[in-house]
Write an enzyme that holds these catalytic residues in place. Structure first.
Site, PDB file in Angstrom:
ATOM      1  N   THR A  74     -12.400   5.987 -21.100  1.00  0.00           N
ATOM      2  CA  THR A  74     -12.176   6.006 -22.545  1.00  0.00           C
ATOM      3  C   THR A  74     -10.834   5.421 -22.941  1.00  0.00           C
ATOM      4  O   THR A  74     -10.751   4.586 -23.852  1.00  0.00           O
ATOM      5  CB  THR A  74     -12.284   7.451 -23.066  1.00  0.00           C
ATOM      6  OG1 THR A  74     -13.589   7.952 -22.754  1.00  0.00           O
ATOM      7  CG2 THR A  74     -12.057   7.514 -24.561  1.00  0.00           C
ATOM      8  N   ASN A  95      -7.709   7.095 -17.767  1.00  0.00           N
ATOM      9  CA  ASN A  95      -7.475   8.264 -18.614  1.00  0.00           C
ATOM     10  C   ASN A  95      -6.265   9.044 -18.113  1.00  0.00           C
ATOM     11  O   ASN A  95      -5.470   9.559 -18.899  1.00  0.00           O
ATOM     12  CB  ASN A  95      -8.697   9.182 -18.617  1.00  0.00           C
ATOM     13  CG  ASN A  95      -9.826   8.653 -19.483  1.00  0.00           C
ATOM     14  OD1 ASN A  95      -9.648   7.717 -20.263  1.00  0.00           O
ATOM     15  ND2 ASN A  95     -10.992   9.244 -19.341  1.00  0.00           N
ATOM     16  N   ASP A 290     -20.694   9.551 -25.905  1.00  0.00           N
ATOM     17  CA  ASP A 290     -20.122   9.767 -24.576  1.00  0.00           C
ATOM     18  C   ASP A 290     -20.446  11.169 -24.070  1.00  0.00           C
ATOM     19  O   ASP A 290     -20.888  11.343 -22.924  1.00  0.00           O
ATOM     20  CB  ASP A 290     -18.612   9.560 -24.620  1.00  0.00           C
ATOM     21  CG  ASP A 290     -17.966   9.685 -23.254  1.00  0.00           C
ATOM     22  OD1 ASP A 290     -18.226   8.815 -22.398  1.00  0.00           O
ATOM     23  OD2 ASP A 290     -17.209  10.649 -23.032  1.00  0.00           O
ATOM     24  N   ASP A 335     -15.999   1.488 -25.651  1.00  0.00           N
ATOM     25  CA  ASP A 335     -14.861   1.555 -24.726  1.00  0.00           C
ATOM     26  C   ASP A 335     -15.275   1.374 -23.270  1.00  0.00           C
ATOM     27  O   ASP A 335     -14.459   1.053 -22.418  1.00  0.00           O
ATOM     28  CB  ASP A 335     -14.123   2.883 -24.886  1.00  0.00           C
ATOM     29  CG  ASP A 335     -15.047   4.089 -24.772  1.00  0.00           C
ATOM     30  OD1 ASP A 335     -16.280   3.924 -24.833  1.00  0.00           O
ATOM     31  OD2 ASP A 335     -14.526   5.212 -24.648  1.00  0.00           O
ATOM     32  N   HIS A 478     -19.309   7.538 -15.866  1.00  0.00           N
ATOM     33  CA  HIS A 478     -18.935   6.124 -15.879  1.00  0.00           C
ATOM     34  C   HIS A 478     -17.610   6.020 -15.145  1.00  0.00           C
ATOM     35  O   HIS A 478     -17.200   6.937 -14.451  1.00  0.00           O
ATOM     36  CB  HIS A 478     -18.812   5.628 -17.325  1.00  0.00           C
ATOM     37  CG  HIS A 478     -17.933   6.503 -18.161  1.00  0.00           C
ATOM     38  ND1 HIS A 478     -16.554   6.377 -18.198  1.00  0.00           N
ATOM     39  CD2 HIS A 478     -18.227   7.558 -18.971  1.00  0.00           C
ATOM     40  CE1 HIS A 478     -16.057   7.298 -18.999  1.00  0.00           C
ATOM     41  NE2 HIS A 478     -17.047   8.035 -19.476  1.00  0.00           N
TER      42      HIS A 478
END
Length: 544
Positions: A74, A95, A290, A335, A478
């Site tokens: 993200t 992240n 998400d 994203d 992901h």
């Protein structure tokens, strides 16, 4: 070829780009990120859309956009959208990353080496799970930052279901930045502005919706996707309401994004965005897709209902702008992509999809490295995959040998595709050419920051889900190096543009120079990694 006259931004004049249809210079840029809206999900539902996504598909469509880097998460993904630079250059490599020299303690009382992408870890008393939100780690300006530098009267608002989504799209100088903090929509601790009047109503609605989640109707086109897939302790695939009182579960429902959109629409109306003397920016990051993908996977009734809901919400937003007669331009992307849970993939013709086996036992590897090289533990600092770091206590004279031994030990695991060392990554050239064809090390290079990246980069094999069991709350994820996590749609729409679809690969870093071209905002050569995309069908162009 027609040429418009002059674009005036805060007293500074720029030559306007040429268009075949000479649409108006947009007074409002609406930049939308649908978190985890992969090209696969876009393609699965695109023919069913009747609202905002259908509107955008009448514009310029790049179904094969790429978050071209390796760390498809993200924070780095959002950082590419409105900066025009890849994560390594932006400094947002993941992240979370590790700083082996960091001296702070986590909630468990152990050393906390983790750094969250949207925190300021220098604030005393904080750690990576109890942090103060800040854009300090973003090393480059966003489109909003650049616009406000030449046009102080421009306004920038960013709203998201996640702090990192809002921060990375809003940038350093946004007038308002709002995100869901787990209990309510909030902003920076030291922000001194006036909150939108809509904020109180949205937070009240959130509290009520968590206590008594609304019942979502399954859209008719979703019936064929709405079937049960067994996982540990239950099943996914069939649309059900969240459990009352479960705020985390509520995030994985269409109601969550409706609140984010309600707050964005409130700020739009109250600030009269697009109706002032200069171009404004409204950045919206919708996080529900998400959470839906993680909780239920990307191909069930839950995801289908979520995408239909987003489509209706976007249609409502565009209708408001149309009624207000605001000249606006829209870009929509994601994203990162995502991969469905292996239990459904194995049922649907992908028998080699699997969950990761026993991951490289870092404790065992660490002990072996410590014994062989006569070091104290820990020797390695890292996560399940991605960046792995050597502890700061490893002497410089031993680091090369330890890195080589660690790489060999981790690469020996059957679920590991490859391990790249720091030296190999640094020796790799800056990637170029079609992003779909980049070798794996080029994808890692695009995520590489010499001040923040690890000593090793670990990539799991394709179709291996790095969640060892489906009973952990998240069933799919992901973040991999593979194209299903890299591919995202990029859609542009502006009244007066003749629509077309370009199936070849482009990058999300191309969005900023393209939007800048629409408003005549010059971007200094060498400042970015992206290129302007020509949105004008025919010989004319918006790019100069």
């Amino acid at each position: 070829m027609k040429t418009r006259s002059i674009v005036a931004l805060a007293g500074l004049a720029f030559a306007a780009p040429s268009f075949a249809q000479t649409p108006e210079i947009p007074k409002l840029i609406v930049a939308i990120s649908i978190d985890q809206y992969s090209t696969d999900v876009f393609n699965a539902h695109r023919t069913q859309m009747t609202g905002g996504i259908k509107r955008l598909m009448q514009g310029v469509v790049f179904p094969s956009g790429y978050q071209s880097h390796a760390a498809t998460e993200t924070c780095p993904g959002h950082a590419t959208i409105l900066t025009g630079v890849r994560p390594g250059r932006a400094g947002i490599i993941a992240n979370d990353w590790s700083d082996p020299k960091l001296t702070r303690t986590g909630r468990d009382g152990k050393p906390d080496y983790a750094v969250y992408c949207a925190e300021d870890e220098t604030i005393p008393g904080t750690n990576s799970s109890n942090y103060v939100v800040s854009p300090v780690h973003l090393k480059v300006p966003t489109l909003g930052d650049r616009l406000k530098a030449v046009s102080p009267k421009s306004r920038v608002v960013a709203v998201s279901g996640k702090d990192r989504g809002a921060v990375m799209m809003g940038g350093h100088k946004a007038d308002q930045t709002w995100w869901w903090d787990g209990k309510a929509y909030a902003t920076y601790r030291d922000w001194k502005g006036s909150a939108p009047k809509a904020l109180a109503a949205v937070n009240a609605a959130a509290k009520a919706a968590i206590a008594k989640p609304p019942v979502e109707k399954l859209p008719l086109p979703c019936a064929t996707a709405n079937f049960s897939v067994a996982i540990e302790g239950g099943s996914v695939g069939q649309l059900k309401p969240p459990k009352p009182g479960d705020a985390r579960a509520f995030r994985a429902s269409p109601g969550f994004d409706r609140l984010t959109m309600q707050l964005a629409a409130g700020a739009l109306a109250e600030m009269k965005l697009g109706q002032g003397p200069a171009t404004d920016i409204l950045a919206i990051s919708l996080s529900g897709t998400d959470y839906t993908g993680h909780t239920f996977g990307t191909a069930g009734g839950e995801m289908c209902a979520q995408i239909h809901s987003v489509d209706r919400m976007l249609g409502g937003l565009f209708a408001r702008l149309d009624v207000a007669k605001i000249p606006y331009a829209v870009v929509l992307t994601a994203d990162h992509g995502g991969h469905d849970l292996p239990e459904r993939n194995t049922q649907n013709a992908i028998p080699d999809a699997k969950r990761v086996g026993m991951l490289p036992n870092f404790a065992t590897i660490d002990a072996g490295l410590a014994a062989k090289h006569r070091l104290s533990q820990p020797v390695l600092i890292g996560a399940l995959f991605g960046d792995v770091y050597l502890a700061s206590t490893v002497p410089e004279a031993k680091r090369a040998a330890v890195i080589a031994d660690a790489a060999a030990a981790i690469a020996d695991h059957p679920d590991v595709e490859t391990v790249f060392t720091l030296g190999e990554i640094m020796a790799s050239p800056t990637p170029s050419g079609p992003p779909e064809n980049w070798p794996l090390i080029a994808r890692v290079r695009a995520s590489f920051d010499p001040t923040r990246s690890g000593d090793l980069y670990v990539a799991l094999k394709e179709r291996v889900t790095p969640i060892p069991t489906s009973g952990l709350g998240y069933v799919a994820t992901h973040g991999s190096i593979w194209n299903y996590d890299r591919r995202v749609p990029i859609l542009f729409w502006q009244k007066g543009l003749r629509g077309f679809e370009q199936p070849n690969g482009v990058e999300t870093v191309d969005i900023l120079p393209t939007l800048a071209s629409l408003i005549g905002l010059p971007i200094p050569a060498g400042d970015i990694d992206g290129r302007c995309l020509d949105l004008v069908a025919g010989p004319a162009t918006n790019c100069r």
